[in-house]
Design a protein around this motif. Structure first.
Motif, PDB file in Angstrom:
ATOM      1  N   HIS B  23      51.836  70.509 -59.212  1.00 50.73           N
ATOM      2  CA  HIS B  23      50.706  71.293 -58.709  1.00 50.73           C
ATOM      3  C   HIS B  23      49.556  70.366 -58.305  1.00 50.73           C
ATOM      4  N   LYS B  24      49.296  69.353 -59.119  1.00 52.86           N
ATOM      5  CA  LYS B  24      48.216  68.412 -58.800  1.00 52.86           C
ATOM      6  C   LYS B  24      48.527  67.646 -57.507  1.00 52.86           C
ATOM      7  N   ALA B  25      49.808  67.313 -57.302  1.00 58.60           N
ATOM      8  CA  ALA B  25      50.192  66.610 -56.071  1.00 58.60           C
ATOM      9  C   ALA B  25      49.908  67.466 -54.839  1.00 58.60           C
ATOM     10  N   ASP B  26      50.111  68.776 -54.982  1.00 58.37           N
ATOM     11  CA  ASP B  26      49.747  69.689 -53.881  1.00 58.37           C
ATOM     12  C   ASP B  26      48.231  69.728 -53.691  1.00 58.37           C
ATOM     13  N   LEU B  27      47.508  69.905 -54.791  1.00 56.86           N
ATOM     14  CA  LEU B  27      46.051  70.035 -54.706  1.00 56.86           C
ATOM     15  C   LEU B  27      45.412  68.794 -54.090  1.00 56.86           C
ATOM     16  N   ASP B  28      46.012  67.639 -54.374  1.00 52.60           N
ATOM     17  CA  ASP B  28      45.422  66.378 -53.902  1.00 52.60           C
ATOM     18  C   ASP B  28      45.396  66.271 -52.380  1.00 52.60           C
ATOM     19  N   ILE B  29      46.316  66.958 -51.713  1.00 55.44           N
ATOM     20  CA  ILE B  29      46.405  66.810 -50.253  1.00 55.44           C
ATOM     21  C   ILE B  29      46.267  68.134 -49.494  1.00 55.44           C
ATOM     22  N   GLU B  30      46.076  69.253 -50.211  1.00 57.25           N
ATOM     23  CA  GLU B  30      46.121  70.570 -49.560  1.00 57.25           C
ATOM     24  C   GLU B  30      45.053  70.743 -48.485  1.00 57.25           C
ATOM     25  N   LYS B  31      43.925  70.058 -48.646  1.00 60.11           N
ATOM     26  CA  LYS B  31      42.837  70.240 -47.674  1.00 60.11           C
ATOM     27  C   LYS B  31      43.223  69.745 -46.289  1.00 60.11           C
ATOM     28  N   ASP B  32      44.182  68.826 -46.218  1.00 59.74           N
ATOM     29  CA  ASP B  32      44.625  68.313 -44.912  1.00 59.74           C
ATOM     30  C   ASP B  32      45.166  69.430 -44.018  1.00 59.74           C
ATOM     31  N   GLU B  33      45.665  70.488 -44.635  1.00 65.74           N
ATOM     32  CA  GLU B  33      46.250  71.596 -43.863  1.00 65.74           C
ATOM     33  C   GLU B  33      45.481  72.901 -44.081  1.00 65.74           C
ATOM     34  N   ASN B  34      44.314  72.797 -44.720  1.00 64.71           N
ATOM     35  CA  ASN B  34      43.503  73.993 -45.008  1.00 64.71           C
ATOM     36  C   ASN B  34      44.267  75.010 -45.857  1.00 64.71           C
ATOM     37  N   VAL B  35      45.087  74.485 -46.772  1.00 62.14           N
ATOM     38  CA  VAL B  35      45.869  75.304 -47.708  1.00 62.14           C
ATOM     39  C   VAL B  35      45.182  75.248 -49.074  1.00 62.14           C
ATOM     40  N   HIS B  36      45.303  76.337 -49.855  1.00 57.69           N
ATOM     41  CA  HIS B  36      44.914  76.234 -51.260  1.00 57.69           C
ATOM     42  C   HIS B  36      46.004  76.836 -52.140  1.00 57.69           C
ATOM     43  N   PHE B  37      46.531  76.012 -53.024  1.00 57.05           N
ATOM     44  CA  PHE B  37      47.523  76.481 -53.991  1.00 57.05           C
ATOM     45  C   PHE B  37      46.778  77.021 -55.202  1.00 57.05           C
ATOM     46  N   GLU B  38      46.964  78.328 -55.449  1.00 52.19           N
ATOM     47  CA  GLU B  38      46.185  79.000 -56.492  1.00 52.19           C
ATOM     48  C   GLU B  38      46.863  78.952 -57.855  1.00 52.19           C
ATOM     49  N   ARG B  39      48.146  79.323 -57.885  1.00 49.05           N
ATOM     50  CA  ARG B  39      48.862  79.430 -59.157  1.00 49.05           C
ATOM     51  C   ARG B  39      50.313  79.023 -58.949  1.00 49.05           C
ATOM     52  N   ALA B  40      50.973  78.696 -60.045  1.00 53.56           N
ATOM     53  CA  ALA B  40      52.419  78.462 -60.006  1.00 53.56           C
ATOM     54  C   ALA B  40      52.995  78.880 -61.348  1.00 53.56           C
ATOM     55  N   TRP B  41      54.229  79.385 -61.296  1.00 52.93           N
ATOM     56  CA  TRP B  41      54.908  79.864 -62.499  1.00 52.93           C
ATOM     57  C   TRP B  41      56.337  79.326 -62.484  1.00 52.93           C
ATOM     58  N   ALA B  42      56.836  78.922 -63.641  1.00 51.67           N
ATOM     59  CA  ALA B  42      58.180  78.335 -63.682  1.00 51.67           C
ATOM     60  C   ALA B  42      59.054  78.977 -64.748  1.00 51.67           C
ATOM     61  N   ASP B  43      60.315  79.198 -64.363  1.00 58.88           N
ATOM     62  CA  ASP B  43      61.384  79.603 -65.277  1.00 58.88           C
ATOM     63  C   ASP B  43      62.305  78.399 -65.413  1.00 58.88           C
ATOM     64  N   PRO B  44      62.135  77.592 -66.458  1.00 54.22           N
ATOM     65  CA  PRO B  44      62.924  76.355 -66.583  1.00 54.22           C
ATOM     66  C   PRO B  44      64.417  76.614 -66.761  1.00 54.22           C
ATOM     67  N   ASP B  45      64.798  77.747 -67.339  1.00 57.90           N
ATOM     68  CA  ASP B  45      66.219  78.028 -67.562  1.00 57.90           C
ATOM     69  C   ASP B  45      66.930  78.329 -66.240  1.00 57.90           C
ATOM     70  N   ALA B  46      66.350  79.214 -65.442  1.00 57.85           N
ATOM     71  CA  ALA B  46      66.958  79.543 -64.143  1.00 57.85           C
ATOM     72  C   ALA B  46      66.618  78.503 -63.086  1.00 57.85           C
ATOM     73  N   GLY B  47      65.616  77.669 -63.363  1.00 62.20           N
ATOM     74  CA  GLY B  47      65.240  76.629 -62.414  1.00 62.20           C
ATOM     75  C   GLY B  47      64.483  77.148 -61.204  1.00 62.20           C
ATOM     76  N   VAL B  48      63.687  78.197 -61.417  1.00 57.60           N
ATOM     77  CA  VAL B  48      62.927  78.795 -60.322  1.00 57.60           C
ATOM     78  C   VAL B  48      61.437  78.549 -60.529  1.00 57.60           C
TER      79      VAL B  48
END
Lengths: 82, 82
Positions: B23-48
């Motif tokens: 998530h931090k890797a996205d945030l570090d460069i998101e302004k280059d494309e005028n994107v903002h990553f707000e949230r992320a959720w992970a299911d480690p068992d299903a890998g989603v």
């Protein structure tokens, strides 16, 4: 309590009003299973709806969705979030 | 600007630290494309992993994810939300 992301397919053409009504139908009965539906997002073109909830189990999430008339196609626990 | 939900598969075993770093890797460069990553959720068992963003286009979301090292498998505009 765990967070869950569930997914509904086949919802092509869903409107803002229909999404709001479906969410309200969940909220109206969610306490019966100690579930709380926090947010939902819809892609009307692809017909996909994502619901974020907090619940004791995936089965509890599904029981509420089924009683509200919209069984989920996938329910994923999402214990990790940022 | 539109909200997007994107989905990554094959992320079995992802840890809280790895999700945070991605998530931090996205945030570090998101302004280059005028994107903002707000949230992320992970299911480690299903890998989603699900990511919620606001962006000018799905392509802009994908360009940031690709540069950050984790191309999305699906990107859905979610113009409706509750």
């Amino acid at each position: 309590m765990t967070k869950f992301m569930d997914v509904h397919h086949g919802m092509q053409g869903i409107t803002a009003e229909q999404l709001q009504a479906a969410h309200k139908a969940d909220l109206d009965i969610e306490k019966d299973e100690n579930v709380h539906f926090e947010r939902a997002w819809a892609d009307p073109d692809a017909g996909v709806v994502y619901c974020l909830s907090e619940a004791p189990s995936a089965d509890a999430v599904q029981r509420i969705h089924e009683r509200a008339g919209h069984r989920a196609d996938e329910i994923h626990p999402v214990p990790l979030s940022v």
